[in-house]
Design an enzyme around this catalytic site. Structure first.
Site, PDB file in Angstrom:
ATOM      1  N   THR A  21      33.592  17.756 -13.576  1.00 54.36           N
ATOM      2  CA  THR A  21      33.489  17.222 -14.940  1.00 54.36           C
ATOM      3  C   THR A  21      34.300  18.059 -15.932  1.00 54.36           C
ATOM      4  O   THR A  21      35.108  17.530 -16.707  1.00 54.36           O
ATOM      5  CB  THR A  21      32.003  17.225 -15.380  1.00 54.36           C
ATOM      6  OG1 THR A  21      31.246  16.569 -14.368  1.00 54.36           O
ATOM      7  CG2 THR A  21      31.792  16.529 -16.704  1.00 54.36           C
ATOM      8  N   VAL A  22      34.100  19.375 -15.898  1.00 53.42           N
ATOM      9  CA  VAL A  22      34.765  20.238 -16.883  1.00 53.42           C
ATOM     10  C   VAL A  22      36.236  20.444 -16.516  1.00 53.42           C
ATOM     11  O   VAL A  22      37.121  20.304 -17.365  1.00 53.42           O
ATOM     12  CB  VAL A  22      34.020  21.587 -17.017  1.00 53.42           C
ATOM     13  CG1 VAL A  22      34.709  22.465 -18.043  1.00 53.42           C
ATOM     14  CG2 VAL A  22      32.564  21.362 -17.405  1.00 53.42           C
ATOM     15  N   VAL A  32      27.565  28.601 -23.100  1.00 54.66           N
ATOM     16  CA  VAL A  32      26.330  28.379 -23.867  1.00 54.66           C
ATOM     17  C   VAL A  32      26.572  27.294 -24.905  1.00 54.66           C
ATOM     18  O   VAL A  32      27.491  27.391 -25.716  1.00 54.66           O
ATOM     19  CB  VAL A  32      25.886  29.674 -24.592  1.00 54.66           C
ATOM     20  CG1 VAL A  32      24.565  29.442 -25.313  1.00 54.66           C
ATOM     21  CG2 VAL A  32      25.771  30.827 -23.621  1.00 54.66           C
ATOM     22  N   GLY A  91      27.801  24.360 -24.786  1.00 60.33           N
ATOM     23  CA  GLY A  91      29.013  23.543 -24.624  1.00 60.33           C
ATOM     24  C   GLY A  91      30.021  23.647 -25.742  1.00 60.33           C
ATOM     25  O   GLY A  91      30.741  24.638 -25.867  1.00 60.33           O
ATOM     26  N   ASP A 122      17.363  26.781 -17.230  1.00 65.24           N
ATOM     27  CA  ASP A 122      18.712  26.652 -17.768  1.00 65.24           C
ATOM     28  C   ASP A 122      18.767  27.276 -19.177  1.00 65.24           C
ATOM     29  O   ASP A 122      19.671  28.050 -19.498  1.00 65.24           O
ATOM     30  CB  ASP A 122      19.079  25.153 -17.814  1.00 65.24           C
ATOM     31  CG  ASP A 122      20.391  24.895 -18.514  1.00 65.24           C
ATOM     32  OD1 ASP A 122      21.448  25.121 -17.905  1.00 65.24           O
ATOM     33  OD2 ASP A 122      20.371  24.480 -19.692  1.00 65.24           O
ATOM     34  N   LYS A 160      20.963  30.720 -20.669  1.00 67.98           N
ATOM     35  CA  LYS A 160      21.805  30.709 -21.868  1.00 67.98           C
ATOM     36  C   LYS A 160      21.261  31.685 -22.913  1.00 67.98           C
ATOM     37  O   LYS A 160      22.016  32.403 -23.567  1.00 67.98           O
ATOM     38  CB  LYS A 160      21.865  29.287 -22.439  1.00 67.98           C
ATOM     39  CG  LYS A 160      22.597  28.326 -21.501  1.00 67.98           C
ATOM     40  CD  LYS A 160      22.378  26.891 -21.945  1.00 67.98           C
ATOM     41  CE  LYS A 160      23.066  25.896 -21.046  1.00 67.98           C
ATOM     42  NZ  LYS A 160      22.599  24.513 -21.265  1.00 67.98           N
TER      43      LYS A 160
HETATM   44  N1  LIG Z   1      29.246  19.550 -17.108  1.00 65.60           N
HETATM   45  C1  LIG Z   1      28.963  20.059 -18.286  1.00 65.60           C
HETATM   46  O1  LIG Z   1      28.722  19.328 -19.255  1.00 65.60           O
HETATM   47  C2  LIG Z   1      28.955  21.554 -18.479  1.00 65.60           C
HETATM   48  C3  LIG Z   1      28.671  22.081 -19.760  1.00 65.60           C
HETATM   49  C4  LIG Z   1      28.713  23.448 -19.964  1.00 65.60           C
HETATM   50  C5  LIG Z   1      28.983  24.299 -18.902  1.00 65.60           C
HETATM   51  N2  LIG Z   1      29.225  23.750 -17.660  1.00 65.60           N
HETATM   52  C6  LIG Z   1      29.510  24.689 -16.562  1.00 65.60           C
HETATM   53  O2  LIG Z   1      30.817  24.430 -16.071  1.00 65.60           O
HETATM   54  C7  LIG Z   1      30.864  24.695 -14.687  1.00 65.60           C
HETATM   55  C8  LIG Z   1      31.373  23.447 -13.951  1.00 65.60           C
HETATM   56  O3  LIG Z   1      30.497  22.371 -14.222  1.00 65.60           O
HETATM   57  P1  LIG Z   1      30.896  20.870 -13.813  1.00 65.60           P
HETATM   58  O4  LIG Z   1      29.872  20.017 -14.457  1.00 65.60           O
HETATM   59  O5  LIG Z   1      32.319  20.623 -14.059  1.00 65.60           O
HETATM   60  O6  LIG Z   1      30.604  20.920 -12.238  1.00 65.60           O
HETATM   61  P2  LIG Z   1      31.045  19.828 -11.142  1.00 65.60           P
HETATM   62  O7  LIG Z   1      31.386  18.551 -11.786  1.00 65.60           O
HETATM   63  O8  LIG Z   1      29.991  19.868 -10.101  1.00 65.60           O
HETATM   64  O9  LIG Z   1      32.386  20.458 -10.551  1.00 65.60           O
HETATM   65  C9  LIG Z   1      32.388  21.607  -9.741  1.00 65.60           C
HETATM   66  C10 LIG Z   1      33.778  21.776  -9.172  1.00 65.60           C
HETATM   67  O10 LIG Z   1      33.775  22.972  -8.358  1.00 65.60           O
HETATM   68  C11 LIG Z   1      34.330  22.648  -7.069  1.00 65.60           C
HETATM   69  N3  LIG Z   1      33.683  23.445  -6.052  1.00 65.60           N
HETATM   70  C12 LIG Z   1      32.381  23.440  -5.678  1.00 65.60           C
HETATM   71  N4  LIG Z   1      32.203  24.292  -4.655  1.00 65.60           N
HETATM   72  C13 LIG Z   1      33.403  24.809  -4.373  1.00 65.60           C
HETATM   73  C14 LIG Z   1      33.867  25.715  -3.385  1.00 65.60           C
HETATM   74  N5  LIG Z   1      33.020  26.258  -2.484  1.00 65.60           N
HETATM   75  N6  LIG Z   1      35.186  26.030  -3.369  1.00 65.60           N
HETATM   76  C15 LIG Z   1      36.036  25.485  -4.263  1.00 65.60           C
HETATM   77  N7  LIG Z   1      35.659  24.599  -5.219  1.00 65.60           N
HETATM   78  C16 LIG Z   1      34.350  24.268  -5.266  1.00 65.60           C
HETATM   79  C17 LIG Z   1      34.051  21.172  -6.852  1.00 65.60           C
HETATM   80  O11 LIG Z   1      34.992  20.679  -5.919  1.00 65.60           O
HETATM   81  P3  LIG Z   1      35.044  19.106  -5.506  1.00 65.60           P
HETATM   82  O12 LIG Z   1      35.469  18.390  -6.758  1.00 65.60           O
HETATM   83  O13 LIG Z   1      36.074  19.069  -4.466  1.00 65.60           O
HETATM   84  O14 LIG Z   1      33.674  18.760  -5.050  1.00 65.60           O
HETATM   85  C18 LIG Z   1      34.223  20.612  -8.262  1.00 65.60           C
HETATM   86  O15 LIG Z   1      35.569  20.326  -8.510  1.00 65.60           O
HETATM   87  C19 LIG Z   1      29.445  25.137 -14.276  1.00 65.60           C
HETATM   88  O16 LIG Z   1      29.363  26.535 -14.337  1.00 65.60           O
HETATM   89  C20 LIG Z   1      28.586  24.540 -15.374  1.00 65.60           C
HETATM   90  O17 LIG Z   1      27.390  25.241 -15.591  1.00 65.60           O
HETATM   91  C21 LIG Z   1      29.211  22.414 -17.444  1.00 65.60           C
END
Ligand SMILES: NC(=O)c1ccc[n+]([C@@H]2O[C@H](COP(=O)([O-])OP(=O)(O)OC[C@H]3O[C@@H](n4cnc5c(N)ncnc54)[C@H](OP(=O)(O)O)[C@@H]3O)[C@@H](O)[C@H]2O)c1
Length: 440
Positions: A14-15, A134, A136, A203, A207
């Site tokens: 997502t990010v 923290v 977003g 969570d 934060k």
């Molecule tokens: N989503 C939000 O709104 C949000 C807000 C604030 C902070 N965050 C933080 O941002 C970070 C990412 O969140 P997200 O929502 O983007 O997560 P996500 O959608 O689950 O994406 C995670 C990414 O990491 C990759 N990944 C997972 N395991 C891996 C491994 N072993 N080796 C290499 N790549 C790996 C995944 O690969 P694949 O795509 O190939 O599966 C995916 O591309 C987290 O720390 C989260 O707490 C997210």
């Protein structure tokens, strides 16, 4: 043209996807602001073959995030994989050890290893930026780190989890139970299939531990946070809160007290007319209470690809400009071990909802137990219109009688002792509901 800042992007979820889109879309504006372009040159994710919203063929693919971090062709690592352990941790440590700055959105990693990573960044004189970790899209990290006089923070509190705020808002507005609202949050993609990390407050605690470090200069310690979630909150509580002029929010609160730093996450009653009470749905908010300033409340999107990517790109822009601030706002050597204020010493007002047994003397016993702990009551509300002193004589239905008490400021210890005694006296049914009141 000046040399571009070459980015290695670990994580394309997502990010990560939104970071690529935002850098693409904002290319010229970023160049104008930073004096140099910012370009993703290599990426890493788990599955190379996965269908994605962005074309990854233009980037070099490096399967191992740590190898990406060490790659000589990248200037900076963006880590948006998530999780406190590997591969995120190893990738970040590898980049810092190689003298490369890091931007991360990973609250779990920072809550667990923030201090060690700050030391590693400082050792090599590179930035470790984590605005996205923290709340977003709300620029709270920069505000605490750079925007205010750091010695003056008294208290910082906020709504740091959109899922919980959505559930509590829906319960109140649509008069639905917790389970219905949770299911709705899952259907809309606001809650995980396993929602316990969010709804049980963990969570928010991660934060909060990061914010407390920024505010008070202490080493990040998520285990020093007292945590209660929202799953026990009922419509009866929200109704009673409303009648008494309050709204219930899951707050993370960090306060400097004489006993040390108090860090707590729990359902909290806030005055309905306060800024934080207006924040509904998935929106986040953080209030900063500092000496010599009226409270400052920042409100905005706490999650979502674009909001989070905006924070990541802002951190990258600082690196492109050559701006470097100590990760937690002061040299790591000046960060102190946290002196944790025990929860028992927390002081404040309390909302207590009890089911008084319908028999003579119940109310008098409850009143006596509270008085023994020197707890004074600001208000008493008894449902069914029976005066509280007569609760025991209600006697018509034989049903327990809900009694709602609002205390003046007292201590957690006093409340726990009084309620334990009341339970031993067998004058109430079930467990009392206790919600702390936050002055705001
Ligand atoms: N989503 C939000 O709104 C949000 C807000 C604030 C902070 N965050 C933080 O941002 C970070 C990412 O969140 P997200 O929502 O983007 O997560 P996500 O959608 O689950 O994406 C995670 C990414 O990491 C990759 N990944 C997972 N395991 C891996 C491994 N072993 N080796 C290499 N790549 C790996 C995944 O690969 P694949 O795509 O190939 O599966 C995916 O591309 C987290 O720390 C989260 O707490 C997210």
């Amino acid at each position: 043209m000046a040399e571009p800042l070459k980015v290695g992007l670990a994580g394309l979820g997502t990010v990560g996807t939104a970071v690529v889109q935002l850098l693409d879309r904002g290319r010229d504006k970023l160049l104008a602001r930073c004096g140099r372009p910012i370009e993703v040159v290599a990426v890493s994710a788990r599955s190379r073959g996965k269908k994605r919203l962005i074309d990854t063929r233009k980037f070099r693919w490096i399967a191992d995030p740590a190898a990406l971090a060490a790659d000589p062709a990248i200037d900076v690592l963006v880590e948006v994989i998530g999780g406190a352990g590997d591969p995120a941790r190893r990738a970040v440590e590898t980049a810092l050890a190689a003298g490369k700055p890091v931007v991360t959105a990973n609250k779990a990693l920072l809550a667990r290893h923030g201090y060690g990573l700050a030391v590693a960044a400082e050792r090599r004189g590179v930035a470790l930026n984590f605005e996205a970790a923290v709340a977003g899209g709300i620029p709270i990290v920069k505000t605490l780190r750079e925007g205010l006089n750091g010695d003056a923070f008294r208290r910082i509190y906020g709504i740091l989890n959109g899922t919980c705020n959505y559930i509590l808002s829906r319960m109140e507005q649509d008069r639905l139970g917790f389970d219905d609202c949770l299911r709705e949050a899952q259907r809309l993609g606001y809650a995980e299939a396993d929602p316990s990390f969010d709804v049980e407050g963990h969570d928010t605690a991660q934060k909060l531990s990061i914010l407390a470090s920024l505010a008070f200069g202490t080493k990040v310690d998520p285990d020093a946070v007292y945590v209660e979630g929202i799953s026990s909150i009922t419509l009866a509580d929200l109704d009673a809160a409303g009648e008494l002029g309050y709204r219930v929010k899951l707050l993370g609160v960090a306060v400097r007290t004489e006993a040390g730093i108090e860090q707590r996450v729990h359902p909290t009653m806030v005055r309905k007319d306060s800024a934080i009470a207006q924040v509904m749905g998935v929106t986040n908010a953080v209030t900063i209470d500092a000496e010599g300033l009226a409270p400052i409340t920042l409100v905005g999107p706490g999650a979502g690809g674009m909001a989070t990517a905006s924070a990541v790109v802002s951190d990258l822009a600082d690196i492109a400009r050559g701006v470097r601030t100590p990760p937690f706002g002061r040299p790591a050597a000046r960060m102190t071990a946290i002196r944790k204020a025990p929860m028992q010493r927390h002081e404040g007002g309390y909302y207590i909802r009890l089911l008084a047994r319908d028999r003579p003397g119940s109310a008098a016993t409850i009143a006596r137990r509270l008085a023994q702990q020197k707890i004074s009551l600001e208000s008493i509300v008894q449902r069914h219109g029976v005066p509280p002193t007569n609760a025991g004589q209600a006697g018509r239905s034989g049903e327990p009688v809900p009694v709602i008490l609002i205390t003046y400021a007292t201590s957690e210890d006093a409340v726990r002792k009084a309620l334990a005694a009341v339970r031993r006296d067998r004058v109430i049914s079930g467990r009392p509901q206790v919600i702390r009141i936050e002055k705001n």
